[in-house]
Design a protein around this motif. Structure first.
Motif, short mmCIF file in Angstrom:
data_model
loop_
_atom_site.label_atom_id
_atom_site.label_comp_id
_atom_site.label_asym_id
_atom_site.label_seq_id
_atom_site.Cartn_x
_atom_site.Cartn_y
_atom_site.Cartn_z
N ALA A 1 0.91 -1.32 0.21
CA ALA A 1 0.39 0.17 0.07
C ALA A 1 0.38 1.29 0.13
O ALA A 1 0.58 2.41 -0.51
N GLY A 2 1.78 1.27 0.68
CA GLY A 2 2.80 2.74 0.70
C GLY A 2 3.80 2.11 0.50
O GLY A 2 4.96 3.41 0.57
N GLY A 3 4.63 1.48 -0.66
CA GLY A 3 5.31 1.32 -1.55
C GLY A 3 5.92 2.25 -1.66
O GLY A 3 7.40 2.23 -2.45
N LYS A 4 4.88 3.04 -2.87
CA LYS A 4 5.70 3.34 -4.18
C LYS A 4 6.13 4.81 -2.97
O LYS A 4 6.03 6.30 -3.50
N HIS A 5 5.76 5.37 -1.89
CA HIS A 5 6.63 6.78 -1.39
C HIS A 5 7.52 6.07 -0.57
O HIS A 5 8.10 7.25 -0.19
N LEU A 6 8.31 4.76 -0.50
CA LEU A 6 9.73 4.36 0.38
C LEU A 6 9.91 4.71 -1.31
O LEU A 6 12.00 4.31 -1.35
N PRO B 1 13.81 6.94 -1.81
CA PRO B 1 14.77 7.20 -1.27
C PRO B 1 15.05 9.28 -1.75
O PRO B 1 15.45 10.26 -1.25
N SER B 2 14.63 8.82 -3.11
CA SER B 2 15.02 10.31 -3.55
C SER B 2 13.77 11.60 -3.41
O SER B 2 14.08 12.30 -3.54
N THR B 3 12.57 10.97 -2.99
CA THR B 3 11.39 11.40 -2.65
C THR B 3 11.50 12.56 -1.13
O THR B 3 10.57 12.83 -0.85
N PHE B 4 12.30 11.31 -0.32
CA PHE B 4 12.39 11.74 1.12
C PHE B 4 12.79 12.99 1.40
O PHE B 4 13.40 13.98 0.74
N PRO B 5 12.12 14.02 2.58
CA PRO B 5 12.92 15.28 2.81
C PRO B 5 14.46 14.57 3.55
O PRO B 5 14.22 13.88 3.75
N GLU B 6 14.81 16.06 3.23
CA GLU B 6 16.28 16.38 4.01
C GLU B 6 16.23 16.41 5.43
O GLU B 6 15.57 16.93 5.96
N ALA C 1 12.46 2.27 10.42
CA ALA C 1 12.46 3.49 10.23
C ALA C 1 12.85 4.04 8.76
O ALA C 1 12.54 4.76 8.60
N ALA C 2 12.24 2.93 7.88
CA ALA C 2 11.92 3.34 6.60
C ALA C 2 9.92 4.13 6.24
O ALA C 2 10.59 5.48 5.48
N PHE C 3 9.15 4.07 6.75
CA PHE C 3 8.19 4.57 6.61
C PHE C 3 8.12 5.68 7.48
O PHE C 3 7.63 6.91 7.16
N ALA C 4 9.66 5.62 8.53
CA ALA C 4 9.25 6.89 9.69
C ALA C 4 10.07 8.13 8.84
O ALA C 4 9.36 9.45 8.62
N ALA C 5 10.84 7.55 8.65
CA ALA C 5 11.80 8.62 6.92
C ALA C 5 11.04 9.41 5.72
O ALA C 5 10.92 10.29 5.37
N ALA C 6 10.04 8.44 5.48
CA ALA C 6 9.32 8.51 4.39
C ALA C 6 7.93 9.86 5.15
O ALA C 6 7.22 10.42 3.99
#
Length: 500
Positions: free
Chosen positions: A213-218, A220-225, A288-293
């Motif tokens: 469901a949320g993989g498309k948001h994971l 890293p290039s789209t993560f906030p800095e 860690a992955a979902f919190a970072a995103a």
């Protein structure tokens, strides 16, 4: 206490084979225990299990009990603290998670070996290092620690359950999770093992669904800095993670006391290590992955509530799955007792080790006491989840790491890693066991370095403030081990007959 060396817990003092001219009327506890025993509820206390009764060859249970206990949303929440609380980016968080989990999972895994090999509960086994009276200290600390674990698990389980519907809140969720945990733990050792063999399945399905469901948001290039990682944050997150794993060592012996005493040490260790490692790695990394995103996804960020609501984050991730997503949230929540049940069980066993008086009280009574404390405190602590999480796990980690160092030095150095060098029959004989001064002094001395190395919301020590971050478990574990090495050598020389 003069006759303490002849006292055992209630399950061991009942001698049905010896005739007596006067038959004492059974107490209320004995009557209740006899009924519960017929229903399959465990009524055994802290008496070591004889080798002839340690025959269960299902060592795979050692994998599942610890895989299930760690493969849940508390591990997810612990991993999410990297980005959410310590301001670390995904790459730095994942590197730390892999390195820390690979190393620290070995500690509780080796402690699990003591269960089948000696037949002793964790705090009873500590008497062979800390002495009869000295072991009261870690037993009391473990009672508080287990209750701390329970509070964290119920908070995160209650928050997740509350994400299902606006009609549910975290308070009601905490009550539900607490009651389910009580039902599993009340029945005892065998039921806990059976439950843990299956409890991981809903989480496995849910975690896969979350990736779908949320993989498309994971990406890293789209993560906030995130800010550049500092030594302070790297060490603090590393030791926080290590605390969450190492602190299991005080309870892992409790779940192998009926398993095959003749099984190889390596087999027991590997089963347990893989259970811890597989679950911890997956849970920590996903968190860690979902919190970072989350800062880059408005619905996730709102659900996460500034890092205070892990259940809200999970609910937001699974929202696109609609009804199926809500079903999975319920399943995730109701599997939280997989972590609560072992903790509540050890709470009782540790309480019984404190004194002969408590040892006479049936184990199931302590599960009721734990439940009565758990629910109100968890409801209060839920308002500041990450502050509660980091404070509780770190403090448990400080003392349990120093404790582990003394036990391991005693085992590998002074008993040469040989389980036959323990006189288990002397487990309740104060004047046969070590005097315990070496362990107490080493433990107390380690806090001379732990305190300056701490970094908590309410206190930052001078060493931590110098830029190292929270390295309390490192300085504490090393100093406790070195101090015990020297002090125990002196203790053995002064008291050569106290070698049980």
């Amino acid at each position: 206490m003069a006759d303490v060396d002849t006292k055992e817990d209630a399950s061991s003092v009942l001698d049905f084979g010896s005739p007596s001219p006067i038959q004492e009327k059974p107490s209320a506890f004995q009557k209740v225990s006899n009924v519960l025993l017929r229903w399959g509820v465990e009524t055994n206390g802290i008496t070591p299990i004889p080798e002839e009764e340690r025959t269960d060859k299902r060592l795979y249970q050692m994998f599942f009990v610890w895989f299930s206990a760690n493969f849940n949303i508390l591990a997810f929440g612990t991993g999410s603290a990297g980005p959410a609380f310590f301001s670390l980016g995904l790459r730095d968080s994942l590197i730390i998670i892999v390195l820390v989990d690979l190393i620290t999972c070995a500690v509780p895994a080796y402690f699990a070996v003591f269960g089948p090999k000696l037949g002793t509960r964790g705090m009873v086994q500590s008497r062979f290092t800390w002495g009869y009276y000295g072991s009261i200290i870690p037993s009391i600390l473990n009672v508080f620690s287990m209750q701390g674990f329970l509070i964290l698990n119920c908070i995160i389980g209650g928050q997740t359950l509350a994400a299902v519907s606006d009609k549910l809140n975290a308070t009601l969720g905490i009550v539900i999770i607490g009651v389910v945990s009580l039902l599993v733990t009340f029945c005892g050792y065998k039921v806990v093992h059976r439950y843990e063999s299956l409890a991981w399945i809903p989480n496995a399905v849910a975690f896969i669904a979350m990736l779908g469901a949320g993989g498309k948001h994971l990406n890293p290039s789209t993560f906030p800095e995130y800010p550049k990682a500092t030594a302070f944050n790297i060490f603090s997150f590393s030791c926080f993670l290590a605390s969450s794993v190492i602190s299991w060592c005080t309870m892992t012996p409790d779940y192998g006391v009926y398993h095959n005493a003749k099984a190889s040490t390596m087999r027991i260790f590997i089963y347990t290590y893989l259970g811890f490692l597989a679950a911890s790695l997956v849970g920590h990394m996903l968190g860690a992955a979902f919190a970072a995103a989350s800062p880059g996804v408005p619905s996730w960020e709102a659900g996460f509530d500034n890092g205070n609501d892990v259940g809200g984050l999970i609910g937001a991730i699974l929202a696109p799955a609609n009804g199926f997503g809500k079903f999975l949230i319920v399943m995730i929540s109701l599997s939280v007792p997989s972590a609560c049940a072992p903790t509540m069980y050890t709470f009782g066993m540790s309480f019984m080790t404190i004194s002969p008086f408590f040892a006479k009280i049936p184990r199931y009574v302590f599960t009721l006491i734990s439940e009565a404390i758990l629910i109100p405190v968890a409801i209060i602590g839920a308002t500041r989840f990450y502050g509660t999480l980091v404070n509780v796990l770190s403090i448990i980690g400080y003392w349990s790491t120093s404790f582990a160092a003394t036990i391991l030095i005693e085992h590998f150095v002074f008993r040469r890693g040989n389980f036959t060098n323990y006189n288990i029959a002397a487990y309740n004989k104060p004047y046969a066991l070590p005097i315990g001064a070496a362990a107490i002094l080493a433990f107390a001395g380690s806090f001379a370095l732990i305190v300056p190395s701490m970094s908590q919301v309410w206190y930052i020590g001078p060493i931590a403030n110098a830029g190292t971050g929270d390295i309390g478990i490192i300085t504490g574990g090393v100093s406790a081990g070195l101090l015990y090495l020297g002090l125990r050598a002196v203790e053995k020389h002064v008291f050569p007959n106290r070698i049980a």
